[in-house]
Structure formats: structure tokens, C-alpha cells
Design an enzyme around this catalytic site. Structure first.
Site, PDB file in Angstrom:
ATOM      1  N   GLN A 209       0.809  -1.215   0.000  1.00 13.09           N
ATOM      2  CA  GLN A 209       0.000   0.000   0.000  1.00 13.09           C
ATOM      3  C   GLN A 209       0.842   1.263   0.000  1.00 13.09           C
ATOM      4  O   GLN A 209       0.322   2.353  -0.293  1.00 13.09           O
ATOM      5  CB  GLN A 209      -0.927   0.013   1.217  1.00 13.09           C
ATOM      6  CG  GLN A 209      -0.202   0.212   2.535  1.00 13.09           C
ATOM      7  CD  GLN A 209      -1.117   0.114   3.735  1.00 13.09           C
ATOM      8  OE1 GLN A 209      -1.663  -0.938   4.025  1.00 13.09           O
ATOM      9  NE2 GLN A 209      -1.289   1.234   4.434  1.00 13.09           N
TER      10      GLN A 209
ATOM     11  N   ASN B 178      -1.180  -9.168   5.128  1.00 10.91           N
ATOM     12  CA  ASN B 178      -1.013  -7.724   5.273  1.00 10.91           C
ATOM     13  C   ASN B 178      -0.731  -7.092   3.908  1.00 10.91           C
ATOM     14  O   ASN B 178      -0.621  -7.792   2.898  1.00 10.91           O
ATOM     15  CB  ASN B 178       0.127  -7.426   6.253  1.00 10.91           C
ATOM     16  CG  ASN B 178       0.003  -6.063   6.909  1.00 10.91           C
ATOM     17  OD1 ASN B 178      -0.860  -5.259   6.552  1.00 10.91           O
ATOM     18  ND2 ASN B 178       0.869  -5.791   7.865  1.00 10.91           N
TER      19      ASN B 178
END
Length: 424
Positions: A230, A390
Site C-alpha cells: 500500500q 497484510n
């Protein structure tokens, strides 16, 4: 010296990915197993320096004479066994195969002073240079950054020393976050999580007639894609939502397809990297647009390049998405059954500074119970842990994953577990 990627083990304990230097050292011959990650299985490697932070520290630079003089004694007085009450074997007593009084709370912590855990400035300087080589994307290299790295490095070394002695169930390691303070890390890689209105959700309730297996990993079934990154943007909610959608689509269609997080981020009204979101917002956005594109057609460019300009093209839609999603009830038992029956789960968790440095093992931290600030997905479970996917790239944790202690509401994982089947 040539730097190669490898995984090493000492005895029976496998260590995470490291940077190793190509050299030979007969001191460690036969004690270390090396798995090269570059395909060269014939290279002769032994450890001169590793990023395990304490693996060879302590006594390795001492001669046996120095070690014995400093850490043993000849002044132990013999016991007078004639004056001691005897304890004799009772053959009628059945013994267990193992016993550990630490787990029963009857053993205190190790005296750190006895360990003589000393970390020199030279070692920290060398580790910092290796850190910069490993993560060249890190910016703002200066004395302050090096001092932050040094503080975190000491914390990691001390934690791992205690983990080796059974005080903790997980290890820490240097990663791309190691030159960041916990405040900086939390500001850049976590976000505010708007509350999900679970009153409006369809419930998934525990079915006591269903027997679930002790362990499950949706990755091994080909229903989970590769780890993504991200970047420095609070877009975890978009990544966790897409992870669920990708897995549901793979379960329905039989093959995996990478979907676009950037579409959700660009097309959600009012969103910026500094403002959080959740799966509810993401599904509403995709339903309003008419579907979701593939990641290859609408790639992720967020972070500093984020412009919040929706560029969705309906002709490139690969799946339609509805707004229906399901709240998993009955705590972590319900979550386990849902993961088994329906696939990966979207969850919110609390992330703290220890989470920042996680390397391997089952993460259990009594201080990981504060405000929710991160979204991830559960892709499986095992004895005593959840397998968490994650979105911080593969250099973090166990190749991008973390095993989180189960049945303890660790990091508040059971607050908002949801999933959706509304993708076609």
C-alpha cells in the site's frame, strides 16, 4: 563480496530472509544450513554477518578462557547430602511428556544483566549501512535517522534475546520501518477506521453441527494472491477489501485474478490517503460504478502520486460487485467456522510499535488492545493463531504475513469480522 539472498537455520530454528556475505568461516561449519533464494544451490556459504540481531552476539568474540573466567565460577560449595531429605522415585506417578513451569506463571524473567547484551557503535553503524543497501528507497538519510535506527535496533536485539529464552512467542527484525519512530510509522502506515454499522448486516452465526479442521490455509488452495504494498498511504481498507473480493472470485471461478485497489481509492468520494475507509464504503463505490477492473488495467499508484481522479472504464470491468456483506458473530469460534466455510475474512486490528517490527512467530502482545487503526484479511488459521495477509510488501513479517494469537481477541481482531459473497 557478493551479497546473496538466503534463508539460514541454526540447529533446528529457521531464521527469516537475510543478507549474507559470500565467504567461508570454519567456526560455523556444519552448524548452519543455507537455502539460497536465487536458485544457486551449489554456492558455498557460511555466515560472517547476519541481520538476526543477536544470533552470534554475546560470547562469540571471547576465547573460552575469557568466557569461563567471566561467566562461570569455581567457588560453588558442595552440598552435604547426608543432611538433605531424599526425594525418591514414585513409580505409581504418571508423568507427562513435557512440562514448562514458565507457562504456569511460576518462573520469573531472565536477568538481563547476566546476558551482557552489549551492542557496539560499530555494529550499529554496520547494520545501518546494510539497512540502506537493503532498502535503497529509504530517504532522508542523516544522523537523526541513524539514531532512530539505533534505538529500534537495540529494542529488536533485546526482544529477540528474550524470545530465544521463551519470554516471547515471536521475533522482531529490521525492515523498511526500522529508521522510523513509532509515531511516524503509525501516521504513515495506519489510518482512522470508520465504524461499520453491523446492525445493517446479515449475520453469520456459528453452526455447532459443523466440524472444522484444526488448520486451514487458503493460499495452498490457490485462492489467495501475492502480497501487495500500500505504500505510505492509509489505504489498507481498500487492499483488505480487494483481498476478500479476489478470494471470493477465485472460489467461484476456480482461478485467481488480481483486482484494482486504485479504482476504489480514486472513486470513493472525499477519500485521501490521510482519511480512512472500510469495506462498506468500498463495496458501495464499486456497486455505484458497476464493477471492478483488473489491477493490470487500473494499477496502484497511490501515496504521493494520489490525485483522487476516478478513471474507471466499464468496458474493462472483470466482475460486478454488490453491497451485501455479512457480519460474523459468536466471536473467534464463529470466525474460524466462517473462514473454513466461506473463505478469507476482512477484519480490523490495532497496530502498535511491536507490530511494526514483527518478523516471525505467533504475535501475542498484551498492549495490542487500543484503538483500531488497520485493515487486513484472515486467509487461514492454525493451532493457536490466525494467518493474516497484510499489505506492507514481502519484506515485512513472514513474507508479508503475520501469525496472530487466536482466541484472545488479540489486537481486537474479533470486533469487525465481515465477508461478502456479492461478486460475480
Amino acid at each position: 563480496m557478493e551479497i546473496v539472498q538466503a534463508t539460514i537455520s541454526i540447529g533446528h530454528q529457521w531464521l527469516p530472509e537475510h543478507q549474507l556475505r559470500n565467504n567461508t568461516d570454519s567456526r560455523y561449519s556444519g552448524k548452519i544450513t543455507v537455502k539460497l533464494l536465487n536458485g544457486n544451490t551449489e554456492a558455498k556459504l557460511a555466515v560472517v554477518h547476519t541481520l538476526y540481531y543477536g544470533c552470534f552476539r554475546g560470547f562469540t568474540d571471547m576465547t573460552s578462557r575469557e568466557f569461563l573466567a567471566k561467566y562461570t565460577t569455581t567457588s560453588l560449595m558442595p552440598l552435604d547430602f547426608q543432611k538433605v531429605r531424599p526425594s525418591q522415585l514414585n513409580v505409581s506417578v504418571s508423568l507427562t511428556d513435557t512440562v514448562d513451569w514458565r507457562s504456569l506463571g511460576k518462573v520469573g524473567p531472565i536477568n538481563k544483566n547476566q546476558a551482557n547484551l552489549q551492542i557496539s557503535k560499530q555494529e550499529i553503524s554496520l547494520q545501518y549501512q546494510l539497512f540502506l543497501e537493503t532498502y535503497p528507497q529509504r530517504q532522508h538519510v542523516n544522523k537523526y535517522r541513524e539514531s532512530v535506527f539505533a534505538e529500534n535496533y537495540r529494542k529488536i536485539a533485546e526482544h529477540n534475546w528474550e524470545a530465544e529464552r521463551g519470554i516471547y512467542t515471536y521475533t522482531m527484525g529490521v525492515n523498511a520501518f526500522t529508521d522510523m519512530t513509532s509515531k511516524e510509522f503509525l501516521e504513515k502506515f495506519t489510518t482512522k477506521m470508520p465504524t461499520i454499522d453491523i446492525q445493517k448486516l446479515r449475520p453469520f452465526q456459528l453452526n455447532v453441527s459443523v466440524t472444522v479442521p484444526d488448520s486451514l490455509d487458503w493460499r495452498s488452495l490457490g485462492k489467495v494472491g501475492p502480497i501487495k504494498n500500500q505504500g505510505q498511504c492509509g489505504s489498507c481498507w481498500a487492499f483488505a477489501t480487494v483481498a476478500i473480493l479476489e478470494s471470493r472470485l477465485a472460489i467461484k471461478r476456480g482461478s485467481y485474478r488480481s483486482l484494482s485497489e486504485q479504482e476504489i481509492i480514486d472513486c470513493t468520494d472525499g477519500y485521501t490517503c490521510a482519511v480512512g475507509g472500510n469495506i462498506q464504503m468500498a463495496l458501495k463505490t464499486l456497486n455505484r460504478l458497476g464493477g471492478i477492473e483488473a489491477d493490470s488495467d487500473y494499477p496502484y499508484i497511490s501515496g504521493d502520486k494520489h490525485k483522487n481522479q476516478c478513471a474507471y472504464q466499464s468496458v474493462k470491468t472483470v466482475a460486478q460487485v454488490g453491497t451485501s456483506y455479512i457480519n460474523v458473530q459468536d466471536g473467534e469460534s464463529g470466525m474460524q467456522q466462517s473462514v473454513y466455510m466461506n473463505g478469507p475474512l476482512y477484519v480490523h486490528v490495532h497496530v502498535n510499535e511491536n507490530f511494526q517490527h514483527y518478523r516471525s512467530g505467533v504475535f501475542s502482545d498484551q498492549n495490542c488492545d487500543q484503538q483500531i487503526n488497520h485493515a487486513v484479511s484472515i486467509v487461514g488459521y492454525g493451532p493457536g493463531y490466525w494467518l493474516i495477509r497484510n499489505s506492507w510488501d514481502t519484506w515485512w513479517g513472514e513474507q508479508g504475513y503475520i501469525r496472530l494469537a487466536r482466541d484472545q481477541n488479540m489486537c481486537r481482531i474479533s470486533v469487525y469480522p465481515v465477508w461478502t459473497d456479492d461478486i460475480n
